[in-house]
Design a protein around this motif. Structure first.
Motif, PDB file in Angstrom:
ATOM      1  N   GLY A 275       0.993  -1.258  -0.092  1.00 48.01           N
ATOM      2  CA  GLY A 275      -0.044  -0.040   0.083  1.00 48.01           C
ATOM      3  C   GLY A 275       0.949   1.153  -0.017  1.00 48.01           C
ATOM      4  O   GLY A 275       0.409   2.364  -0.247  1.00 48.01           O
ATOM      5  N   SER A 276       2.050   1.242   0.241  1.00 54.14           N
ATOM      6  CA  SER A 276       2.947   2.515   0.236  1.00 54.14           C
ATOM      7  C   SER A 276       3.262   2.762  -1.062  1.00 54.14           C
ATOM      8  O   SER A 276       3.013   2.098  -2.253  1.00 54.14           O
ATOM      9  CB  SER A 276       4.348   1.993   1.064  1.00 54.14           C
ATOM     10  N   TRP A 277       4.064   3.992  -1.433  1.00 53.96           N
ATOM     11  CA  TRP A 277       4.682   4.328  -2.655  1.00 53.96           C
ATOM     12  C   TRP A 277       6.001   4.173  -2.557  1.00 53.96           C
ATOM     13  O   TRP A 277       6.600   4.631  -1.782  1.00 53.96           O
ATOM     14  CB  TRP A 277       3.949   5.962  -2.728  1.00 53.96           C
ATOM     15  N   GLY A 278       6.641   3.764  -3.871  1.00 54.56           N
ATOM     16  CA  GLY A 278       7.785   3.573  -3.896  1.00 54.56           C
ATOM     17  C   GLY A 278       8.335   3.003  -5.525  1.00 54.56           C
ATOM     18  O   GLY A 278       7.401   3.056  -6.456  1.00 54.56           O
ATOM     19  N   MET A 279       9.339   2.749  -5.524  1.00 58.49           N
ATOM     20  CA  MET A 279       9.835   2.249  -6.904  1.00 58.49           C
ATOM     21  C   MET A 279       9.344   0.838  -7.320  1.00 58.49           C
ATOM     22  O   MET A 279       9.457  -0.050  -6.705  1.00 58.49           O
ATOM     23  CB  MET A 279      11.232   2.363  -7.191  1.00 58.49           C
ATOM     24  N   GLN A 280       8.749   0.818  -8.545  1.00 55.90           N
ATOM     25  CA  GLN A 280       8.404  -0.344  -8.920  1.00 55.90           C
ATOM     26  C   GLN A 280       9.615  -1.116  -9.472  1.00 55.90           C
ATOM     27  O   GLN A 280      10.310  -0.668 -10.634  1.00 55.90           O
ATOM     28  CB  GLN A 280       7.319  -0.373 -10.377  1.00 55.90           C
ATOM     29  N   ARG A 281       9.943  -2.110  -8.936  1.00 56.99           N
ATOM     30  CA  ARG A 281      11.353  -2.943  -9.311  1.00 56.99           C
ATOM     31  C   ARG A 281      10.944  -4.263 -10.279  1.00 56.99           C
ATOM     32  O   ARG A 281      11.649  -4.891 -10.642  1.00 56.99           O
ATOM     33  CB  ARG A 281      11.685  -3.577  -7.953  1.00 56.99           C
ATOM     34  N   ASP A 282       9.758  -4.625 -10.576  1.00 55.90           N
ATOM     35  CA  ASP A 282       9.282  -5.727 -11.248  1.00 55.90           C
ATOM     36  C   ASP A 282       9.389  -5.071 -12.793  1.00 55.90           C
ATOM     37  O   ASP A 282       8.339  -4.369 -13.408  1.00 55.90           O
ATOM     38  CB  ASP A 282       7.652  -6.166 -10.970  1.00 55.90           C
ATOM     39  N   THR A 283      10.509  -5.384 -13.579  1.00 54.54           N
ATOM     40  CA  THR A 283      10.877  -4.963 -14.742  1.00 54.54           C
ATOM     41  C   THR A 283       9.628  -5.269 -16.049  1.00 54.54           C
ATOM     42  O   THR A 283       9.483  -4.648 -16.978  1.00 54.54           O
ATOM     43  CB  THR A 283      12.164  -5.316 -15.069  1.00 54.54           C
TER      44      THR A 283
END
Length: 358
Positions: A275-283
């Motif tokens: 639920g937090s906001w951050g970098m999407q690491r799933d390429t």
């Protein structure tokens, strides 16, 4: 001092035998060498080992591993500083190299020949695209070159094997599709609109968009620094500096007021599973772009985000943009990659042909 003895029995040649002394005791062995000179060379090597205090006869070299075992070692041990995501590289390499195993996995790696690699290429080409075959051969060549450097092989049999040619994929949206997509996302997908607009107006890669931070942007001077792809360096290995298009500045200024806050001050953060906001690491994530394209009445390309990059480059050239300028914008290290867009330039060949005046 040792000696080479030519032994026969009943007039039949049996072979060259070596007689030498080790620790005060005389020894005699069959050399199994085809000539007296080779037998003498073997004797010299034995006596040299004895002089160094080593056992007289060198241990037999270990047999070369099979290609399957060599590939397994490569996937576990290979690494290079330029590889930004080693786990991802090994996953892609493993998937490609598994295609090799049914045909060559059982072969001893030191017995592989160029002709066998060529036969592998032809067999793979029957069911795979040219690009997939090229990728497989590239990973195989990397594995064999690593084995050569590690002393496991003498040569790389992939060298000299011709790779299949593949036509570059150039799928881009038309001007009408771009207008429809931007209008739809502006109206119905406010959080997605800035990222899509930035991709269309700058040609940034998806990883570069995900890694973009607010300190990489200066809306006043219209400066954009492409410093990262996700959390690593861009594909070219070095940052590049661009000027923000005027049409994009108000879009990003408005988004700056609404953008979810993150520790890294990401420009385009993603909603994570917790639920937090951050970098999407799933390429492999496409950020819902296929659904937005369909809702806007547009085609859905096979690689939607890369198609936005193609869209920027294609329309840049069709509007009369310079191919070398485009190379710098896109961050291509080799202009040959950028030249796939050259045929879209209006009167590209005609203008060049008009340079001659006799």
């Amino acid at each position: 001092m040792g000696e080479v003895i030519r032994r026969t029995k009943n007039g039949k040649f049996l072979g060259f035998y070596l007689r030498y002394y080790e620790a005060g005791r005389r020894k005699q062995i069959a050399s199994k060498q085809p000539s007296a000179a080779e037998a003498r060379r073997m004797l010299v090597q034995i006596e040299a080992r004895i002089a160094r205090g080593e056992a007289g006869i060198a241990e037999k070299p270990q047999p070369s591993p099979t290609l399957a075992v060599l590939i397994e070692r490569f996937l576990g041990e290979y690494k290079r500083p330029r590889i930004k995501d080693l786990t991802r590289y090994r996953a892609f390499a493993g998937a490609a190299l598994r295609r090799v195993l049914p045909m060559l996995g059982h072969k001893r790696a030191d017995t592989l020949t160029t002709s066998e690699i060529g036969a592998l290429r032809d067999a793979l080409s029957e069911t795979l695209s040219a690009g997939s075959v090229r990728a497989t051969l590239a990973y195989l060549s990397s594995a064999l070159s690593w084995a050569v450097r590690a002393g496991l092989l003498a040569t790389n049999p992939c060298k000299g094997v011709e790779r299949p040619e593949s036509e570059p994929s150039l799928d881009f949206l038309s001007r009408a599709e771009v207008s429809a997509l931007l209008a739809h996302t502006r109206e119905h997908a406010g959080n997605a609109h800035p990222m899509i607009a930035t991709a269309l107006y700058t040609g940034l890669r998806k990883g570069e968009l995900c890694g973009l931070r607010w300190r990489d942007l200066d809306l006043q001077s219209r400066r954009l620094t492409v410093a990262r792809s996700y959390r690593t360096s861009p594909k070219s290995g070095k940052p590049r500096h661009l000027r923000l298009p005027d049409v994009l500045v108000p879009v990003l200024a408005d988004w700056h007021e609404r953008c979810p806050k993150t520790q890294e001050e990401l420009v385009f953060p993603a909603r994570l599973r917790d639920g937090s906001w951050g970098m999407q690491r799933d390429t492999s994530s496409v950020f819902g772009l296929p659904g937005l394209l369909r809702a806007a009445g547009c085609r859905v390309p096979a690689h939607p985000w890369h198609a936005l990059r193609h869209t920027f480059a294609s329309h840049f050239i069709m509007a009369g943009g310079n191919i070398l300028t485009l190379q710098k914008i896109l961050g291509h290290s080799d202009v040959k990659v950028t030249l796939i867009y050259a045929h879209l330039a209006p009167d590209f060949i005609a203008e060049e042909m008009n340079r001659l005046r006799f």
